[in-house]
Structures are given as structure tokens and as C-alpha cells.
Scaffold this motif. Structure first.
Motif, PDB file in Angstrom:
ATOM      1  N   ALA A   1       0.857  -1.180   0.000  1.00 46.33           N
ATOM      2  CA  ALA A   1       0.000   0.000   0.000  1.00 46.33           C
ATOM      3  C   ALA A   1       0.897   1.235   0.000  1.00 46.33           C
ATOM      4  O   ALA A   1       1.765   1.372   0.859  1.00 46.33           O
ATOM      5  N   VAL A   2       0.693   2.111  -0.993  1.00 48.75           N
ATOM      6  CA  VAL A   2       1.470   3.347  -1.094  1.00 48.75           C
ATOM      7  C   VAL A   2       0.483   4.497  -1.044  1.00 48.75           C
ATOM      8  O   VAL A   2      -0.237   4.749  -2.017  1.00 48.75           O
ATOM      9  N   GLY A   3       0.443   5.180   0.100  1.00 49.02           N
ATOM     10  CA  GLY A   3      -0.599   6.189   0.270  1.00 49.02           C
ATOM     11  C   GLY A   3      -1.957   5.520   0.181  1.00 49.02           C
ATOM     12  O   GLY A   3      -2.251   4.562   0.909  1.00 49.02           O
ATOM     13  N   ASP A   4      -2.771   5.980  -0.749  1.00 50.61           N
ATOM     14  CA  ASP A   4      -4.099   5.378  -0.914  1.00 50.61           C
ATOM     15  C   ASP A   4      -4.137   4.385  -2.072  1.00 50.61           C
ATOM     16  O   ASP A   4      -5.204   3.959  -2.499  1.00 50.61           O
ATOM     17  N   ARG A   5      -2.972   4.013  -2.611  1.00 51.97           N
ATOM     18  CA  ARG A   5      -2.901   3.063  -3.706  1.00 51.97           C
ATOM     19  C   ARG A   5      -2.423   1.711  -3.205  1.00 51.97           C
ATOM     20  O   ARG A   5      -1.589   1.625  -2.293  1.00 51.97           O
ATOM     21  N   GLU A   6      -2.916   0.640  -3.800  1.00 50.30           N
ATOM     22  CA  GLU A   6      -2.530  -0.703  -3.386  1.00 50.30           C
ATOM     23  C   GLU A   6      -2.172  -1.555  -4.595  1.00 50.30           C
ATOM     24  O   GLU A   6      -2.721  -1.385  -5.682  1.00 50.30           O
ATOM     25  N   ILE A   7      -1.224  -2.461  -4.375  1.00 52.73           N
ATOM     26  CA  ILE A   7      -0.829  -3.405  -5.408  1.00 52.73           C
ATOM     27  C   ILE A   7      -0.413  -4.697  -4.727  1.00 52.73           C
ATOM     28  O   ILE A   7       0.121  -4.678  -3.611  1.00 52.73           O
ATOM     29  N   GLU A   8      -0.685  -5.826  -5.367  1.00 46.68           N
ATOM     30  CA  GLU A   8      -0.330  -7.126  -4.807  1.00 46.68           C
ATOM     31  C   GLU A   8       0.369  -7.960  -5.881  1.00 46.68           C
ATOM     32  O   GLU A   8      -0.108  -8.061  -7.012  1.00 46.68           O
ATOM     33  N   LEU A   9       1.508  -8.538  -5.505  1.00 46.36           N
ATOM     34  CA  LEU A   9       2.273  -9.388  -6.410  1.00 46.36           C
ATOM     35  C   LEU A   9       2.630 -10.680  -5.686  1.00 46.36           C
ATOM     36  O   LEU A   9       3.052 -10.655  -4.523  1.00 46.36           O
ATOM     37  N   THR A  10       2.473 -11.804  -6.354  1.00 54.15           N
ATOM     38  CA  THR A  10       2.923 -13.063  -5.787  1.00 54.15           C
ATOM     39  C   THR A  10       4.409 -13.250  -6.082  1.00 54.15           C
ATOM     40  O   THR A  10       4.979 -12.572  -6.947  1.00 54.15           O
ATOM     41  N   ALA A  11       5.021 -14.192  -5.382  1.00 55.79           N
ATOM     42  CA  ALA A  11       6.423 -14.507  -5.655  1.00 55.79           C
ATOM     43  C   ALA A  11       6.603 -14.943  -7.099  1.00 55.79           C
ATOM     44  O   ALA A  11       7.616 -14.631  -7.735  1.00 55.79           O
ATOM     45  N   ALA A  12       5.619 -15.651  -7.630  1.00 51.89           N
ATOM     46  CA  ALA A  12       5.683 -16.082  -9.030  1.00 51.89           C
ATOM     47  C   ALA A  12       5.612 -14.887  -9.973  1.00 51.89           C
ATOM     48  O   ALA A  12       6.318 -14.844 -10.992  1.00 51.89           O
ATOM     49  N   ASP A  13       4.759 -13.898  -9.646  1.00 50.30           N
ATOM     50  CA  ASP A  13       4.682 -12.674 -10.461  1.00 50.30           C
ATOM     51  C   ASP A  13       6.043 -11.968 -10.484  1.00 50.30           C
ATOM     52  O   ASP A  13       6.528 -11.543 -11.540  1.00 50.30           O
ATOM     53  N   ILE A  14       6.626 -11.837  -9.289  1.00 50.05           N
ATOM     54  CA  ILE A  14       7.908 -11.139  -9.176  1.00 50.05           C
ATOM     55  C   ILE A  14       8.990 -11.877  -9.951  1.00 50.05           C
ATOM     56  O   ILE A  14       9.785 -11.270 -10.684  1.00 50.05           O
ATOM     57  N   ALA A  15       9.019 -13.210  -9.798  1.00 45.88           N
ATOM     58  CA  ALA A  15      10.022 -14.001 -10.511  1.00 45.88           C
ATOM     59  C   ALA A  15       9.882 -13.827 -12.014  1.00 45.88           C
ATOM     60  O   ALA A  15      10.887 -13.710 -12.732  1.00 45.88           O
ATOM     61  N   ALA A  16       8.660 -13.790 -12.498  1.00 52.49           N
ATOM     62  CA  ALA A  16       8.440 -13.613 -13.940  1.00 52.49           C
ATOM     63  C   ALA A  16       8.943 -12.252 -14.404  1.00 52.49           C
ATOM     64  O   ALA A  16       9.558 -12.133 -15.477  1.00 52.49           O
TER      65      ALA A  16
END
Length: 732
Positions: free
Chosen positions: A707-722
Motif C-alpha cells: 500500500a502506497v498512500g491510498d494506492r494498493e498493489i499485490e504481487l505473488t512470488a511467481a509474479d515477481i520471478a516472472a
């Protein structure tokens, strides 16, 4: 090859006659920018190269530094010494990426041998044009293959380094290689000739015609047809001969047979032998036909200046020559007694004819320095892009500059020698120096985006970044060597940028009490594509008790917290987000064609580094990772694994022009993320040194919930690895 008219006049005045063809070629090479540092030497006095730990500083084949351990922490009899050296093989790696890079490794390893040291670790910092260019990828693949082939064959682990892609390296890549060696006071040898009457002995491969004029070639801009026309100036390496030379050198040193030594690199035999005797205030007489050769009918000039690899020039007492020859034969190496150390001029004869008769000191030190105009670079304007959070995170995390370099370092044998405790892929490598019961941390690299945006501040940041990498492993800086790369210094704006990186690197290293004990300068890195960014590669080492270090990745510990040490948004005293983070030099702006001022650096960087090293070694610390390239977005992503994730909330600064980007992507160095079971202790340690802000905690689900300020993002370990497999995905 031709000697410049102004230089020829000086030579004629000194000799009282016209130089011979061999003399003219020798002066051209040894008075080239590559050898004589004619444009850079006036600037290098900015570096602080002294310290109680410094045994031998700049000017020899490699620097020598004593590891801490004696009562005063300095160099005492019986101390364990390390050697440090760095060199560039930029032009050769453009013309022939495999051999150019491979022989760069061979050369810096032989510099280590010259000091009576055994090579124990390599670090390579590589810079190429845009990763989207096929030619850049061709050079990249060839250079990595050359480094891995040579390093693996000689059995020296490549444990650290960096890779950067920037469009301004398209016509002129950079290949900077550093080597660390191990020796002690009893084994130490220098490149200073000791006594008239001693013999000069050449040991190693036969001399061929490869590499002729390599020093002068490295002192010119690359021409459009360089890949074909300049190929004869590129040396060809033989790593198996180098391995034999390493072991033979070790035997020679063990038996005390060597009085002084110099490896044959730039300007070949002429360069090595003349520099060896000049440093001792002596001369030499060399009979060139005695040199063992691998090609027929070589003339005096070819024998004198060929840069054939895997060769060493030794000063040996006459009574020890036969034993040196026996050892060379045992290791299947050529051996020639080529002449004598004298108290007269440096002379070379060929089949009875004198082809060189000059004062060795004048040959090595007589080149006039250049007085060049310079212009300070303009301050970048602020032009921030408008990008949604998801796209920005994906672009920055997947950039080849911030993505995983596993494709590179998995080709290197980083375990050979059984000293590697922490290998490549971490903030810094750690080599076990069991002789001193210490870990030696190694970090190497530069940041072309930073020094393009602001040469002086960017170079200061490069030094701090390397020191922070070392501190993240619990080590404190000991010393550094630099490889200063620039374009054509005759262009005032280029020379102004080069002055900036010299002063910036010197100032920060002085602040960190990390003496710059040696280095290399490579100018004329200019091509039809234009000049390279000013690139101050720094290879820094630090020491710590023991060989263990906290990991980079978080662990799923429910009782821990993740804290940020350093400014979240610059301008605040306590880390609260009420200042404005500047994004200049960031990968974020590089991805989206923006510009901004470069961020300010910490007020007391030495205290930050020292405190971080102490906290990293604290038993409550579970993981440490420095925050730099790509900012918090990349650092957080790199800490996530399949077994452990992070739930993080990052406040934003209302005063920032782009609050989310400012919080997530600014790249001020000297910051670190710490997973700890005692966040209060971290705050106490950094009280008055740097702000500490708790960002969140580790989880057990392998996700980055951000969460950055009022913004949110979610990444899985698989997303990051890709995202982070950009290089592997493209090249495999």
C-alpha cells in the motif's frame, strides 16, 4: 602507429637525434593516454590513498592492504595482506567480445601475481547499450562467455560485479574487471627493480604478433570499422597457460627466487621491462632475439610491443636463474633469460643492432600532461511522467538494469577455491580469509543513470552504494580501487563530466575513510554513437569478524518487523513523509523518459555505514537488503520468496510532485530494509544517525502486499520471478 609531432620534438630534444622506429613506437604506446594518463593524472591527486592499513598504494601492478588484526590495525610483520587491482578492456571487448573480456581477466590476475599474491576472487562490472538492441545482446553474451571461460579455467571465482544497460554504451561497451589476491609480508614482491647485475627472465607463453599497438588502440575513439580493422590489436588468451603460470609463480615466490616482477600487458615486453627498471631508478640491456617466440621471423618491433598474453617478466639473481628455469619447465612454460638490470640507459638490441637506447625514467614518466578545458554539466529540469502504479512497478522491476543477473553469474564458478561464503546475487559477496579469521566483503559497480544525471553527486552516490552493500553484510569498508571511464577528454563537456566523477568518488571515499589505493583510467570511450556516460566503477572491500552474514530475503517470522533505515521522503528530519524525494537518475525516469534533480545524500554517510554494519550483525536481525537501484519497489520485491512475503504500507509526501513515485522509486543510496525482532533497538542504534520507519511485517504466503498512500498493489512470488527473469527469458 605514429608518434605525434609535439611528442616527437620532445623525444628528439632528449635523445639528441631522431628516434629509431622501435623507439618511436615505444614512446607512442607508453606515452599514450592508456599508459601515461596524460589527461587524467592531474585530477587523481584528489584521491586519499593513504592509511595505516595501506602497505602499497597507487603506482604498482596492484595495491597491497593489511587486514585488521594487529594491535594498531595497521601493517605489521606477519600481517595478512590482500592485493587489489582493477583494469578495463573496453575497446578490445567491442572488437572481439570473447577474447577482449577473457584477456581482461588474464591481465588483472597477472597484476596480482606480480605482487607475490595468489588470486582468490574476481569482480566484473559490465556496461552495454540498450538491451533491446541485437548488437548489445551479442556483445553482452560474448563478454560474459569470455569472462566465465577464462575465470573458470584458471580456477579463480567470480563472486561480485554489476551489469548495466544504457543507450550511450551502444558504440562502446565497458568491461571492468577487479581481482583480489592474498599474500603476506614475507611473500610480498613489487615491480621495482632492485640491483644492477640481476637477470631479466621472461616466463610464460611464447611471444606472437597478437595485440600489437594495443595501448595506442585503447587511447583512441572507436572508428566505425573498428570490429574489422582493429582486430589485430586484440590479444588472444590461453587460460590453461595462465593457470600454469599462477602455480609456477606461487612456487617461485615460495622459494624466494624473485626480486621484482611485472606482468606483460599494455606495450608488451617494452612496457613491462622499462617500467620495472624505471621504478628502481635503473636501466636494462635486453637482447630481443633471446625472447622465446611462437611465430617465425618476428622483427624487433613486434617482439618489443606484442601484447601476447600469459607472460611475466622477473628480476632474478644470477645464481637463481637455473632454478627458475627448472620450475618453468616443470609447469611446461617457456623461459628466456633476455638481459640484465643495469645502472645505465634502457637498451634493446636485435641481432647485434641497437634498436632502443633511452633513459628508462624519461620513457616512463616523460610524457607531458594535457591541460584541457572543461564545462560543468547543466542541472536537469524536472519533467515527471504520468504512469499508473501497476505499470510503473512492472516496468521498473522487470528492467534489465534491476532484474535478476542470474543468467550472468550462474555461468561463473563462484565456489572454486572453497572460500566463498556469500556469492553473487546478494548485496555483496563474502570471501573467507581463514588466515586472519575474517570475512572479506566485496562490492563492485557504478550507476550510469546517476552519473548521467549528476556526475559529481552521482559518483558520491556510487561510493556510498558500494559501502552500503558491504555494510548490509555486516562489514565495514577497508579500501577501494576505481576504474574511471570517460569519453573523449578533448571535448569540454565530456571532460567536465569526468572531472565531476573523479571529485565525487574521491570526496565520498574520504568521508567513508576508505582509501582509494589503486585504479585504472580509460578515456576515449567515444564512437560514432557518441561518448559513454561518465562511469566511475568502484570495487570496494570491507572486513568483518567471521564469514556469516544476514540473508537478503525475509523469513516468515511472525514476531518480526520490517523497518526502513534512511529517508522515505527527503527533507524530513525523522523520516516522516513531509519532504520531497527527487527522482533524478532513477530507473523509473529512465523507463518513462522523465528527468529530475538528483536526490540529496545523507549528512553523515560514514555513521550510516558503520551503524548499519553493526545492526546487520546483531542477533535480532533476520534479513538486510540495501535500497538503491529501482528504489523501494525493487528492494521489496527482491526480499520476497515462495515461503515468505511482505505486507507493507508506505506513507507518501503531500509536498512531492508525484507522491507515489517519490516514495516508491527514488534511489537515494545509504538506505536499507531490515527485518528485525527488535525494531526499538534499531531505532536506538540509528538515533541521531538516520531516520527509522516501520513499514510492515513478513508473512508466510509468498506475496508482496503493498500500500502506497491510498494506492494498493499485490504481487505473488511467481509474479515477481516472472518480472525479474527479463534477461534469462530473452537470451534462452
Amino acid at each position: 602507429m605514429s608518434l605525434a609531432d609535439s611528442d616527437r620534438e620532445l623525444v628528439v630534444d632528449e635523445l639528441g637525434r631522431e628516434p629509431t622506429q622501435a623507439e618511436a613506437a615505444l614512446f607512442e604506446n607508453l606515452w599514450s593516454e592508456h599508459c601515461a594518463y596524460r589527461s587524467s593524472r592531474p585530477l587523481l591527486s584528489a584521491f586519499d590513498s593513504e592509511g595505516e592499513q595501506v602497505v602499497i598504494g597507487p603506482g604498482d601492478d596492484a595495491a597491497v592492504v593489511a587486514l585488521p588484526g594487529s594491535e594498531d590495525g595497521g601493517a605489521e610483520e606477519g600481517s595478512t595482506y590482500i592485493t587489489m587491482g582493477i583494469e578495463s578492456h573496453n575497446h578490445p571487448s567491442y572488437v572481439d567480445p570473447f577474447d577482449g573480456a577473457a584477456t581482461g581477466v588474464g591481465g588483472i590476475v597477472r597484476d596480482t601475481l606480480s605482487m607475490g599474491a595468489y588470486p582468490i576472487a574476481l569482480a566484473d562490472s559490465l556496461y552495454f547499450g540498450g538491451f533491446d538492441r541485437e548488437h548489445s545482446k551479442y556483445l553482452f553474451e560474448g563478454v560474459v562467455e569470455g569472462i566465465s571461460h577464462y575465470g573458470n579455467c584458471i580456477g579463480v571465482p567470480t563472486v561480485a560485479g554489476s551489469v548495466d544497460f544504457h543507450p550511450d554504451y551502444e558504440g562502446n561497451p565497458l568491461v571492468n574487471v577487479a581481482c583480489v589476491g592474498l599474500t603476506n609480508e614475507e611473500r610480498l614482491v613489487t615491480a621495482e627493480a632492485q640491483e644492477p647485475g640481476n637477470k631479466l627472465v621472461l616466463v610464460g607463453n611464447g611471444t606472437g604478433r597478437d595485440g600489437l599497438g594495443g595501448a595506442s588502440f585503447a587511447s583512441e575513439d572507436l572508428a566505425e570499422d573498428a570490429e574489422t580493422e582493429d582486430r589485430p590489436a586484440v590479444q588472444v588468451g590461453d587460460p590453461y597457460a595462465e593457470k600454469l603460470l599462477i602455480e609456477a609463480n606461487e612456487q617461485l615466490i615460495d622459494e624466494g627466487l624473485i626480486e621484482s616482477a611485472r606482468d606483460l600487458g599494455a606495450a608488451g615486453l617494452g612496457g613491462a621491462s622499462s617500467e620495472l627498471v624505471a621504478k628502481g631508478g635503473l636501466g636494462a640491456h635486453i637482447e630481443l632475439e633471446r625472447v622465446h617466440q611462437r611465430e617465425p621471423n618476428m622483427n624487433a618491433l613486434e617482439i618489443l610491443l606484442a601484447e601476447s598474453q600469459e607472460r611475466m617478466c622477473y628480476e632474478v639473481e644470477p645464481e637463481n636463474v637455473d632454478r627458475v628455469r627448472e620450475i618453468a619447465e616443470r609447469f611446461d612454460l617457456g623461459c628466456s633469460v633476455i638481459g640484465d638490470v643495469t645502472a645505465e640507459n634502457y637498451t634493446c638490441t636485435f641481432e647485434g643492432e641497437t634498436v632502443v637506447d633511452v633513459d628508462a625514467y624519461f620513457l616512463g614518466e616523460g610524457a607531458p600532461m594535457n591541460d584541457l578545458p572543461s564545462e560543468e554539466p547543466a542541472e536537469p529540469e524536472t519533467d515527471l511522467p504520468e504512469v499508473d502504479l501497476e505499470s510503473a512497478v512492472e516496468a521498473v522491476v522487470s528492467s534489465p538494469n534491476t532484474a535478476s543477473k542470474r543468467w550472468v553469474y550462474r555461468q561463473y564458478d563462484h565456489e572454486v577455491g572453497v572460500r566463498t561464503s556469500v556469492g553473487p546475487g546478494d548485496d555483496a559477496a563474502i570471501i573467507a580469509i581463514r588466515e586472519a579469521e575474517q570475512g572479506l566483503a566485496i562490492s563492485s559497480g557504478a550507476a550510469p543513470n546517476w552519473t548521467t544525471a549528476a556526475p559529481y553527486e552521482g559518483a558520491r552516490a556510487v561510493a556510498l552504494e558500494n559501502a552500503t552493500n558491504i555494510a548490509a553484510k555486516g562489514a565495514t569498508p577497508l579500501a577501494a580501487v576505481d576504474c574511471l571511464n570517460g569519453g573523449n577528454p578533448e571535448k569540454p563537456d565530456v571532460y567536465g563530466g569526468f572531472e565531476g566523477i573523479v571529485d565525487g568518488l574521491a570526496d565520498m571515499c574520504s568521508s567513508l575513510s576508505a582509501p582509494v589505493v589503486g585504479g585504472n583510467v580509460s578515456l576515449y570511450n567515444d564512437s560514432v554513437a557518441g561518448p559513454i556516460p561518465p562511469t566511475p566503477t568502484l570495487a570496494m572491500v570491507g572486513t568483518k569478524a567471521g564469514y556469516d552474514a544476514p540473508p537478503l530475503s525475509v523469513t516468515p517470522d511472525e514476531g518480526s518487523a520490517l523497518v526502513l533505515v534512511g529517508d522515505l521522503a527527503l527533507g524530513s528530519e525523522d523520516g516522516a513523509p513531509d519532504g520531497e524525494a527527487r527522482l533524478g537518475g532513477s530507473e523509473y525516469l529512465a523507463q518513462f523518459d522523465g528527468s529530475d534533480a538528483f536526490p540529496a545524500l545523507p549528512d553523515d554517510p560514514a555513521a550510516v555505514v558503520e551503524t548499519l554494519a553493526a545492526v546487520a550483525d546483531d542477533e535480532a536481525t533476520l534479513a538486510v537488503h540495501d535500497v538503491s537501484h529501482g528504489g523501494l519497489a525493487v528492494a521489496l520485491a527482491e526480499m520476497v520468496t515462495d515461503e515468505a512475503g511482505l505486507e507493507v504500507s508506505i506513507p507518501t509526501a503531500a509536498s512531492a510532485a508525484d507522491p507515489v513515485a517519490a516514495a516508491l522509486f527514488h534511489e537515494q543510496p545509504g538506505r536499507a530494509l531490515i527485518q528485525t525482532t527488535d525494531p526499538d533497538a534499531v531505532r536506538a542504534a540509528f538515533d541521531g544517525v538516520a531516520p527509522v520507519l516501520e513499514l510492515g511485517a513478513a508473512t508466510a504466503d509468498g506475496r508482496l502486499e503493498l500500500a502506497v498512500g491510498d494506492r494498493e498493489i499485490e504481487l505473488t512470488a511467481a509474479d515477481i520471478a516472472a518480472h525479474r527473469e527479463t534477461i534469462e527469458r530473452e537470451l534462452e
